[in-house]
Design a protein around this motif. Structure first.
Motif, PDB file in Angstrom:
ATOM      1  N   ASP A  23     -26.167 -26.051 -15.395  1.00 49.24           N
ATOM      2  CA  ASP A  23     -26.640 -26.342 -16.747  1.00 49.24           C
ATOM      3  C   ASP A  23     -26.839 -25.031 -17.503  1.00 49.24           C
ATOM      4  OD1 ASP A  23     -26.689 -29.031 -16.228  1.00 49.24           O
ATOM      5  OD2 ASP A  23     -28.868 -29.222 -16.222  1.00 49.24           O
ATOM      6  N   THR A  24     -26.506 -25.043 -18.778  1.00 47.84           N
ATOM      7  CA  THR A  24     -26.710 -23.897 -19.651  1.00 47.84           C
ATOM      8  C   THR A  24     -28.032 -24.069 -20.381  1.00 47.84           C
ATOM      9  OG1 THR A  24     -24.335 -23.638 -19.987  1.00 47.84           O
ATOM     10  CG2 THR A  24     -25.773 -22.601 -21.617  1.00 47.84           C
ATOM     11  N   VAL A  25     -28.830 -23.011 -20.387  1.00 44.78           N
ATOM     12  CA  VAL A  25     -30.119 -23.040 -21.080  1.00 44.78           C
ATOM     13  C   VAL A  25     -29.876 -22.665 -22.538  1.00 44.78           C
ATOM     14  CG1 VAL A  25     -32.441 -22.087 -21.157  1.00 44.78           C
ATOM     15  CG2 VAL A  25     -31.307 -22.410 -18.956  1.00 44.78           C
ATOM     16  N   PHE A  62     -25.124  -9.687 -19.593  1.00 40.89           N
ATOM     17  CA  PHE A  62     -24.067  -9.988 -18.631  1.00 40.89           C
ATOM     18  C   PHE A  62     -22.841 -10.599 -19.314  1.00 40.89           C
ATOM     19  CE2 PHE A  62     -27.938  -9.996 -16.096  1.00 40.89           C
ATOM     20  CZ  PHE A  62     -27.550  -9.185 -15.033  1.00 40.89           C
ATOM     21  N   ASN A  63     -22.931 -10.733 -20.646  1.00 38.00           N
ATOM     22  CA  ASN A  63     -21.857 -11.330 -21.437  1.00 38.00           C
ATOM     23  C   ASN A  63     -21.526 -12.745 -20.946  1.00 38.00           C
ATOM     24  OD1 ASN A  63     -20.193 -11.105 -23.662  1.00 38.00           O
ATOM     25  ND2 ASN A  63     -18.455 -10.348 -22.492  1.00 38.00           N
ATOM     26  N   MET A  64     -22.605 -13.463 -20.562  1.00 36.41           N
ATOM     27  CA  MET A  64     -22.482 -14.842 -20.061  1.00 36.41           C
ATOM     28  C   MET A  64     -23.635 -15.657 -20.613  1.00 36.41           C
ATOM     29  SD  MET A  64     -21.865 -14.137 -15.996  1.00 36.41           S
ATOM     30  CE  MET A  64     -22.275 -15.842 -15.646  1.00 36.41           C
ATOM     31  N   PRO A  65     -23.450 -16.957 -20.781  1.00 36.73           N
ATOM     32  CA  PRO A  65     -24.586 -17.791 -21.201  1.00 36.73           C
ATOM     33  C   PRO A  65     -25.619 -17.854 -20.079  1.00 36.73           C
ATOM     34  CG  PRO A  65     -22.690 -19.157 -20.662  1.00 36.73           C
ATOM     35  CD  PRO A  65     -22.224 -17.732 -20.589  1.00 36.73           C
ATOM     36  N   MET A 113     -18.831 -36.629 -19.149  1.00 40.98           N
ATOM     37  CA  MET A 113     -19.578 -36.770 -20.386  1.00 40.98           C
ATOM     38  C   MET A 113     -20.598 -35.637 -20.447  1.00 40.98           C
ATOM     39  SD  MET A 113     -21.651 -40.125 -21.643  1.00 40.98           S
ATOM     40  CE  MET A 113     -20.276 -41.181 -21.315  1.00 40.98           C
ATOM     41  N   SER A 114     -20.653 -34.925 -21.554  1.00 41.08           N
ATOM     42  CA  SER A 114     -21.634 -33.854 -21.667  1.00 41.08           C
ATOM     43  C   SER A 114     -22.507 -34.106 -22.880  1.00 41.08           C
ATOM     44  CB  SER A 114     -20.940 -32.495 -21.779  1.00 41.08           C
ATOM     45  OG  SER A 114     -20.195 -32.422 -22.960  1.00 41.08           O
ATOM     46  N   GLY A 115     -23.666 -33.465 -22.888  1.00 41.75           N
ATOM     47  CA  GLY A 115     -24.593 -33.617 -23.988  1.00 41.75           C
ATOM     48  C   GLY A 115     -25.777 -32.719 -23.766  1.00 41.75           C
ATOM     49  N   ASN A 116     -26.693 -32.726 -24.700  1.00 44.29           N
ATOM     50  CA  ASN A 116     -27.901 -31.910 -24.580  1.00 44.29           C
ATOM     51  C   ASN A 116     -29.064 -32.793 -24.209  1.00 44.29           C
ATOM     52  OD1 ASN A 116     -26.355 -29.788 -25.470  1.00 44.29           O
ATOM     53  ND2 ASN A 116     -27.152 -29.806 -27.535  1.00 44.29           N
ATOM     54  N   TYR A 117     -30.010 -32.211 -23.471  1.00 45.03           N
ATOM     55  CA  TYR A 117     -31.227 -32.943 -23.178  1.00 45.03           C
ATOM     56  C   TYR A 117     -32.387 -31.985 -23.125  1.00 45.03           C
ATOM     57  CZ  TYR A 117     -30.642 -31.591 -18.224  1.00 45.03           C
ATOM     58  OH  TYR A 117     -30.498 -30.906 -17.058  1.00 45.03           O
ATOM     59  N   SER A 118     -33.562 -32.503 -23.299  1.00 41.36           N
ATOM     60  CA  SER A 118     -34.788 -31.720 -23.343  1.00 41.36           C
ATOM     61  C   SER A 118     -35.644 -32.077 -22.140  1.00 41.36           C
ATOM     62  CB  SER A 118     -35.526 -32.031 -24.644  1.00 41.36           C
ATOM     63  OG  SER A 118     -36.669 -31.243 -24.753  1.00 41.36           O
ATOM     64  N   VAL A 119     -36.239 -31.059 -21.547  1.00 42.85           N
ATOM     65  CA  VAL A 119     -37.072 -31.259 -20.366  1.00 42.85           C
ATOM     66  C   VAL A 119     -38.369 -30.493 -20.561  1.00 42.85           C
ATOM     67  CG1 VAL A 119     -37.281 -30.773 -17.902  1.00 42.85           C
ATOM     68  CG2 VAL A 119     -35.087 -31.457 -18.829  1.00 42.85           C
ATOM     69  N   THR A 120     -39.488 -31.107 -20.212  1.00 42.74           N
ATOM     70  CA  THR A 120     -40.760 -30.393 -20.129  1.00 42.74           C
ATOM     71  C   THR A 120     -41.193 -30.430 -18.681  1.00 42.74           C
ATOM     72  OG1 THR A 120     -41.422 -30.935 -22.394  1.00 42.74           O
ATOM     73  CG2 THR A 120     -43.180 -30.327 -20.866  1.00 42.74           C
ATOM     74  N   LEU A 121     -41.361 -29.247 -18.088  1.00 43.42           N
ATOM     75  CA  LEU A 121     -41.801 -29.153 -16.700  1.00 43.42           C
ATOM     76  C   LEU A 121     -43.304 -28.935 -16.699  1.00 43.42           C
ATOM     77  CD1 LEU A 121     -38.969 -26.823 -15.337  1.00 43.42           C
ATOM     78  CD2 LEU A 121     -39.053 -29.325 -15.364  1.00 43.42           C
ATOM     79  N   LEU A 122     -44.027 -29.790 -15.974  1.00 43.84           N
ATOM     80  CA  LEU A 122     -45.482 -29.710 -15.943  1.00 43.84           C
ATOM     81  C   LEU A 122     -45.931 -28.542 -15.083  1.00 43.84           C
ATOM     82  CD1 LEU A 122     -46.325 -33.514 -15.643  1.00 43.84           C
ATOM     83  CD2 LEU A 122     -46.128 -32.106 -17.701  1.00 43.84           C
ATOM     84  N   GLY A 123     -46.805 -27.707 -15.659  1.00 46.65           N
ATOM     85  CA  GLY A 123     -47.242 -26.474 -14.996  1.00 46.65           C
ATOM     86  C   GLY A 123     -48.378 -26.689 -14.048  1.00 46.65           C
ATOM     87  N   PRO A 124     -48.696 -25.630 -13.386  1.00 49.77           N
ATOM     88  CA  PRO A 124     -48.208 -24.262 -13.568  1.00 49.77           C
ATOM     89  C   PRO A 124     -46.943 -24.004 -12.752  1.00 49.77           C
ATOM     90  CG  PRO A 124     -49.940 -24.263 -11.928  1.00 49.77           C
ATOM     91  CD  PRO A 124     -49.806 -25.689 -12.419  1.00 49.77           C
ATOM     92  N   ALA A 125     -46.427 -22.750 -12.872  1.00 54.61           N
ATOM     93  CA  ALA A 125     -45.275 -22.309 -12.084  1.00 54.61           C
ATOM     94  C   ALA A 125     -45.652 -22.393 -10.604  1.00 54.61           C
ATOM     95  CB  ALA A 125     -44.916 -20.873 -12.462  1.00 54.61           C
ATOM     96  N   PRO A 126     -44.695 -22.431  -9.696  1.00 54.49           N
ATOM     97  CA  PRO A 126     -43.268 -22.163  -9.856  1.00 54.49           C
ATOM     98  C   PRO A 126     -42.521 -23.372 -10.422  1.00 54.49           C
ATOM     99  CG  PRO A 126     -43.721 -22.639  -7.558  1.00 54.49           C
ATOM    100  CD  PRO A 126     -45.056 -22.630  -8.284  1.00 54.49           C
ATOM    101  N   TRP A 127     -41.442 -23.062 -11.151  1.00 53.32           N
ATOM    102  CA  TRP A 127     -40.675 -24.099 -11.838  1.00 53.32           C
ATOM    103  C   TRP A 127     -39.533 -24.640 -10.989  1.00 53.32           C
ATOM    104  CZ3 TRP A 127     -43.942 -25.293 -15.237  1.00 53.32           C
ATOM    105  CH2 TRP A 127     -44.701 -24.319 -15.889  1.00 53.32           C
ATOM    106  N   GLY A 128     -39.091 -23.865 -10.006  1.00 54.92           N
ATOM    107  CA  GLY A 128     -38.084 -24.376  -9.083  1.00 54.92           C
ATOM    108  C   GLY A 128     -36.645 -24.198  -9.501  1.00 54.92           C
ATOM    109  N   PHE A 129     -36.354 -23.138 -10.281  1.00 55.46           N
ATOM    110  CA  PHE A 129     -34.953 -22.855 -10.599  1.00 55.46           C
ATOM    111  C   PHE A 129     -34.740 -21.357 -10.699  1.00 55.46           C
ATOM    112  CE2 PHE A 129     -36.958 -23.294 -14.788  1.00 55.46           C
ATOM    113  CZ  PHE A 129     -36.445 -22.221 -15.492  1.00 55.46           C
ATOM    114  N   LEU A 167     -22.088 -31.903 -16.950  1.00 57.13           N
ATOM    115  CA  LEU A 167     -22.318 -33.317 -17.280  1.00 57.13           C
ATOM    116  C   LEU A 167     -23.345 -33.472 -18.387  1.00 57.13           C
ATOM    117  CD1 LEU A 167     -22.416 -34.781 -13.677  1.00 57.13           C
ATOM    118  CD2 LEU A 167     -20.513 -34.722 -15.283  1.00 57.13           C
ATOM    119  N   HIS A 168     -24.130 -32.470 -18.637  1.00 58.28           N
ATOM    120  CA  HIS A 168     -25.187 -32.601 -19.638  1.00 58.28           C
ATOM    121  C   HIS A 168     -25.740 -31.243 -20.022  1.00 58.28           C
ATOM    122  CE1 HIS A 168     -26.912 -33.029 -15.585  1.00 58.28           C
ATOM    123  NE2 HIS A 168     -27.763 -32.145 -16.045  1.00 58.28           N
ATOM    124  N   SER A 169     -26.632 -31.232 -20.974  1.00 52.70           N
ATOM    125  CA  SER A 169     -27.311 -30.032 -21.443  1.00 52.70           C
ATOM    126  C   SER A 169     -28.804 -30.283 -21.376  1.00 52.70           C
ATOM    127  CB  SER A 169     -26.949 -29.741 -22.881  1.00 52.70           C
ATOM    128  OG  SER A 169     -25.577 -29.561 -23.017  1.00 52.70           O
TER     129      SER A 169
END
Length: 93
Positions: free
Chosen positions: A49-51, A25-28, A1-17, A87-89
């Motif tokens: 996951d695709t941003v 790069f002709n890639m998503p 099952m795939s879908g989109n989702y929204s995430v807010t990461l609480l700052g400050p950085a580093p974000w961990g990804f 599995l998700h977005s």
């Protein structure tokens, strides 16, 4: 099952990804790695996951450096993109 989702990461950085891809790069833009116990992993982001948007701006046509800079410029909370994955977005908003 795939879908989109929204995430807010609480700052400050580093974000961990790590980001890969982009128009130059002709890639998503996708998540290639997560830090164990990092903010992104805790927020439900997954490798592969695709941003779809960063801070409300679509990543369609965005090159890698533009995406990195947009993320680096988030000094408070990272309202990341929409992501989509096997599995998700995710939306970083």
């Amino acid at each position: 099952m795939s879908g989109n989702y929204s995430v807010t990461l609480l700052g400050p950085a580093p974000w961990g990804f790590r980001l890969q891809g982009g128009k130059d790069f002709n890639m998503p833009l996708t998540i290639s790695r997560l830090s164990d116990g990092g903010k992104a992993a805790k927020g439900g982001v997954a490798v592969g996951d695709t941003v779809l948007s960063i801070d409300g701006v679509s990543t369609e046509g965005m090159n890698h450096l533009e995406a990195q800079n947009k993320i680096k410029n988030c000094t408070g909370n990272l309202k990341p993109p929409s992501w989509s994955g096997p599995l998700h977005s995710v939306l970083l908003e």
